[in-house]
Design an enzyme around this catalytic site. Sequence first.
Site, short mmCIF file in Angstrom:
data_model
loop_
_atom_site.label_atom_id
_atom_site.label_comp_id
_atom_site.label_asym_id
_atom_site.label_seq_id
_atom_site.Cartn_x
_atom_site.Cartn_y
_atom_site.Cartn_z
N SER A 63 45.25 22.43 36.59
CA SER A 63 44.77 21.24 37.29
C SER A 63 44.93 20.19 35.92
CB SER A 63 43.30 21.48 37.27
OG SER A 63 43.10 22.33 38.58
N1 SAH Z 1 41.93 26.84 37.29
C1 SAH Z 1 43.48 27.17 37.38
C2 SAH Z 1 44.46 26.48 38.24
C3 SAH Z 1 44.37 27.37 39.58
S1 SAH Z 1 45.28 26.65 40.95
C4 SAH Z 1 44.06 27.05 35.90
O1 SAH Z 1 43.34 26.41 35.00
O2 SAH Z 1 45.20 27.10 35.78
C5 SAH Z 1 44.38 27.78 41.98
C6 SAH Z 1 44.56 29.09 41.97
O3 SAH Z 1 43.78 29.78 43.00
C7 SAH Z 1 46.15 29.68 42.03
O4 SAH Z 1 46.24 30.32 40.89
C8 SAH Z 1 46.04 30.29 43.40
O5 SAH Z 1 46.73 31.77 43.15
C9 SAH Z 1 44.57 31.04 43.35
N2 SAH Z 1 44.19 31.24 44.72
C10 SAH Z 1 44.21 31.04 45.80
N3 SAH Z 1 43.57 31.53 46.97
C11 SAH Z 1 42.93 32.43 46.11
C12 SAH Z 1 41.82 33.31 46.44
N4 SAH Z 1 41.32 33.70 47.83
N5 SAH Z 1 41.05 34.13 45.50
C13 SAH Z 1 41.32 33.94 44.20
N6 SAH Z 1 42.28 33.06 43.81
C14 SAH Z 1 43.02 32.41 44.80
#
Ligand code: SAH
Length: 237
Positions: A63
């Site tokens: 993000s």
């Molecule tokens: N906070 C992260 C950005 C995350 S983007 C950072 O600082 O890099 C959102 C993430 O959520 C992705 O990696 C995606 O794979 C994950 N995601 C999607 N659905 C999910 C679920 N049901 N449980 C856990 N993670 C999930």
Amino acid sequence: MREDPLADERRRMVEELQRFGIRDERVLSAMGKIPRHLFVPEHIRHLAYEDTPLPIGHGQTISQPYIVALMTEALGLTGQEKVLEIGTGSGYQTAILCELSREVFSIERIPELAKGARERLEELGYGNAHIRVGDGTLGWPEEAPFHRIIVTGGLPEVPKPLWEQLAEGGRLVAPIGGRYDQYLWVYTKERGRAHKRALCPCTFVPILGEHGFPPDEPKKKGPFGLFGPRKTSGEDV
Ligand code: SAH
């Protein structure tokens, strides 16, 4: 920590966050300390301190720093909390939570991302991070209740298991809305009831799972591609 050639750029990023209205000194100091460039792929490290989301592989993104700061500030961490994070991704937000709270439990759906994040956090010495591969919309029941919950991907609504695993007086921050655009909300649990406050519109990748969005439809292959002849009757193939 090893010598950091990007320290000046990181300082500029923090000044920009202040100009954008981030006030919490602890949040600013954590973001001034954590090397965001180590959480993005090597070929785009020079962009790590721009205020923009960046690709981290597997169709996911880290993000934008402002949104990370805003969500973290909204959590109101004092250093004592047990925190649940859904969507570990690169582990950058996890590192910030590790700096500002007691213990962090983070769930990621994609095993390769979880592995990368775990390695990075270990290397940076964050022993208070626990990462699990799975569907974060189900929460982490064995470790509940949590004082704070943060979801770093879009959700159609607050998953019931997450609300149940939030402690009384606890706070949950999540982007709620459509698959590709949402509104950022802060929920507080007071005597079991939800009080909510809107922060801003936002665009996160979707959280896929039992209480999230359904996984993408597989694209249909065939000689006519996406715009091939339509069947007028019978079953879809
Ligand atoms: N906070 C992260 C950005 C995350 S983007 C950072 O600082 O890099 C959102 C993430 O959520 C992705 O990696 C995606 O794979 C994950 N995601 C999607 N659905 C999910 C679920 N049901 N449980 C856990 N993670 C999930």
